[in-house]
Design an enzyme around this catalytic site. Structure first.
Site, short mmCIF file in Angstrom:
data_model
loop_
_atom_site.label_atom_id
_atom_site.label_comp_id
_atom_site.label_asym_id
_atom_site.label_seq_id
_atom_site.Cartn_x
_atom_site.Cartn_y
_atom_site.Cartn_z
N ALA A 40 0.81 -1.23 0.00
CA ALA A 40 0.00 0.00 0.00
C ALA A 40 0.84 1.28 0.00
CB ALA A 40 -0.91 0.00 1.22
N LEU A 209 -6.95 -4.47 -20.68
CA LEU A 209 -8.23 -5.13 -20.91
C LEU A 209 -9.38 -4.40 -20.21
CD1 LEU A 209 -7.35 -8.92 -20.75
CD2 LEU A 209 -7.70 -7.48 -22.74
N HIS A 269 0.04 -6.15 -23.12
CA HIS A 269 -1.03 -5.23 -23.53
C HIS A 269 -1.39 -5.37 -25.02
CE1 HIS A 269 -0.34 -3.72 -19.62
NE2 HIS A 269 0.52 -2.76 -19.89
C1 BG6 Z 1 2.37 -0.44 -17.74
C2 BG6 Z 1 3.81 -0.37 -18.17
O1 BG6 Z 1 1.92 -1.75 -17.79
O2 BG6 Z 1 1.60 0.36 -18.63
C3 BG6 Z 1 4.31 1.05 -18.21
O3 BG6 Z 1 4.59 -1.12 -17.24
C4 BG6 Z 1 3.40 1.92 -19.05
O4 BG6 Z 1 5.63 1.09 -18.70
C5 BG6 Z 1 1.96 1.73 -18.63
O5 BG6 Z 1 3.79 3.26 -18.88
C6 BG6 Z 1 1.02 2.45 -19.57
O6 BG6 Z 1 -0.28 2.41 -19.08
P1 BG6 Z 1 -1.31 3.53 -19.47
O7 BG6 Z 1 -2.60 3.04 -18.92
O8 BG6 Z 1 -0.84 4.80 -18.83
O9 BG6 Z 1 -1.30 3.63 -20.96
#
Ligand code: BG6
Ligand code: NDP
Length: 514
Positions: A40, A209, A269
């Site tokens: 946390a 997701l 992602h």
């Molecule tokens: C994370 C990565 O999973 O996603 C980061 O570890 C990245 O490097 C981030 O900056 C991006 O997430 P978002 O939601 O800000 O596009």
């Protein structure tokens, strides 16, 4: 609010039937959910998890009886935790509204417990504290592992042995990436988890997701007659999955250098978006049916060839008086690091629907803009009657569907139309669904949706272990080759469009990046 509670009730009724788990229906009569944020004191907890929990509370999505407990080694009182959390809460739902009363009510439900991640005694003390707040109710317990991966297993072991639910309630654990760094380490992590948890209790998060437009992908595709018939090699020329950030690894260089952009963004992602985009129609919207289709498409993918991968790393760049640092200027990064901060790759799905269609991925940090997009470029119109009007621009005249995941969410279709007037001049226009113009309500953060789903036991947006295995099987060989051969990345200036070689890669497959 009533609608959401009805939804919760439907979900949990289904759970009761299928798994005999406790439901919120019993909530009013003696059921509670305790959410422990493990780690946390950290960045993610402050930035995303507590604000998302507040937004759920604000929207009336949390059950009547709930407790939120922060857990970490740092010494903090309940008041100090509340003070820390309060700094990151916002009235996101409606910026004009003063939600301070709601914030105070929410903060009163937040507590803190200090302990080690590998101490069963410390978790037993947490259990005791949670029981006090649960006040004899059937307790459902959710643990969010917001800690570095090397301590996941210690924490899961202690939580499951000393602080799991009682009285027939459920125990679930949300796990943050990285889920290993290759097939072997990921499988080892899964095996270790399964010593203490069943697969149904593990909620592996890929926060992409939970993004609104990624969720909308299936709706767009399967509930509109006009898209699904075009969704194949017959009409689609290529698909692009693009992620770019206009800042570097600031503050996370230590973590990043061990992973690199392929593991950080592409293997999870972008590949998850690709799987949702390319999967066959699932039997139903049930989590297992959707995840079965995702696994199938991932397993149909062709091994990635090293020559189909471009790597880059940002170097420093001076603009006016400002010097933007190189990746290796980060103190936590070795000066001779070859870790890529940019990658582009061509991927193929060897099945009947997608045979020969390049899926191009591009992900990079410290580029000229911030965006995440899916771009679908369609084929030429056969025997185009207006060929002459386009002249040399014919190649630019193919239709393109763009799903802009962020920022400024939108779905637009590039079409050709006639410029009004007496002549016959053609123009490119967008049929545009621009979310900010169409919907006044703010879009929930991905973490809100995912936390709510985990509380409800909805697994659709979480990664199943066989999906994870398939994703690692695809990327591990090429990652090993990159590391064994010590491939030097192409250096690109901070804030630029990235390595030039990415354009050569696209050109090899007759693609222009959108
Ligand atoms: C994370 C990565 O999973 O996603 C980061 O570890 C990245 O490097 C981030 O900056 C991006 O997430 P978002 O939601 O800000 O596009
Ligand atoms: P932090 O590095 O901030 O760590 C969270 C907490 O874990 C710290 O406050 C610290 O708490 C404890 N901790 C840190 N290092 C150690 C260690 N070596 N041994 C024991 N405890 C340690 O992580 P984040 O909050 O940034 O991220 C949490 C998880 O989420 C990680 O797995 C990360 O990869 C993942 N993630 C993070 C994102 C982000 O934007 N931050 C995005 C996507 C995923 P204390 O010392 O008080 O015990």
């Amino acid at each position: 609010q009533t609608h959401l509670l009805q939804q919760i009730s439907v979900h949990t009724q289904q759970q009761d039937e299928s798994q005999g788990e406790a439901s919120f229906e019993k909530d009013v009569n003696g059921c509670t959910v305790s959410i422990t944020v493990v780690g946390a004191s950290g960045d993610l907890a402050k930035k995303k998890i507590f604000p998302a929990l507040f937004a759920l509370y604000y929207e009336g999505c949390l059950p009547e009886h709930f407790t939120i407990c922060g857990y970490a080694r740092s010494k903090m009182t309940d008041a100090e935790l509340r003070n820390m959390v309060s700094k990151t809460l916002t009235c996101r739902i409606d910026k004009k509204e003063n939600c301070s009363e709601k914030m105070d009510q929410f903060l009163k439900r937040c507590f803190y417990h200090s302990g080690q991640y590998d101490s069963p005694e410390n978790f037993a003390a947490l259990d005791k504290k949670l029981k006090e707040h649960e006040d004899g109710r059937t307790s459902n317990r959710l643990f969010y592992l917001s800690i570095p991966p090397n301590i996941f297993i210690d924490a899961v072991k202690c939580a499951s042995l000393s602080a799991s639910s009682g009285n027939g309630g459920w125990t679930r654990v949300i796990v943050e990436k990285p889920f290993g760094r290759d097939s072997e380490s990921s499988a080892a992590l899964t095996r270790s988890f399964k010593q203490y948890l069943t697969e149904d209790q593990i909620f592996r998060i890929d926060h992409y997701l939970g993004k609104e437009l990624v969720e909308n992908l299936s709706v767009l595709r399967f509930s509109n007659l006009i898209f699904e018939p075009l969704w194949s090699r017959q009409y689609i020329r290529n698909v692009q999955l693009i992620f770019s950030e206009d800042f570097g690894t600031e503050g996370r260089g230590g973590y990043f250098d061990n992973y690199g952009i392929i593991r950080d963004i592409m293997q999870n992602h972008l590949l998850q978006i690709l799987a949702l985009f390319a999967m066959e129609t699932p039997v139903s919207l049930d989590a297992e049916d959707i995840r079965n289709e995702k696994v199938k498409v991932l397993r149909s993918m062709r091994p990635i060839k090293l020559e189909d991968v471009v790597l880059g790393q940002y170097k420093n760049h001076t603009r006016g008086d400002v010097v933007y640092p190189a990746y290796v200027d980060d103190k936590t990064v070795p000066k001779d690091s070859l870790t890529p901060t940019f990658a582009a790759a061509a991927l193929f799905i060897d099945n009947a629907r997608w045979d020969g269609v390049p899926f191009l991925m591009k992900a990079g940090k410290a580029l000229h803009n911030k965006r995440a997009e899916i771009r679908v470029q369609f084929r030429h119109v056969p025997g185009n009657l207006y060929k002459r009007n386009f002249g040399a621009d014919l190649d630019q005249a193919t239709n393109e569907l763009v799903i802009r995941v962020q920022p400024d969410e939108a779905i637009y279709l590039k079409i050709n139309n006639k410029v009004p007037g007496l002549g016959m001049k053609l123009d490119r226009s967008n049929l545009n669904l621009h979310y900010a113009a169409r919907y006044s309500k703010e879009i929930p953060d991905a973490y809100e949706r995912l936390l709510l789903d985990a509380i409800e036991g909805e697994r659709r947006l979480f990664i199943r272990s066989d999906e994870l295995d398939a994703a690692w099987s695809l990327f591990t060989p090429v990652l090993n080759e990159i590391e064994e051969k010590k491939i030097t990345p192409e250096y690109y200036p901070y804030g630029s469009r990235g390595p030039v070689c990415a354009h050569y890669l696209a050109a090899r497959y007759n693609v222009r990046w959108g």
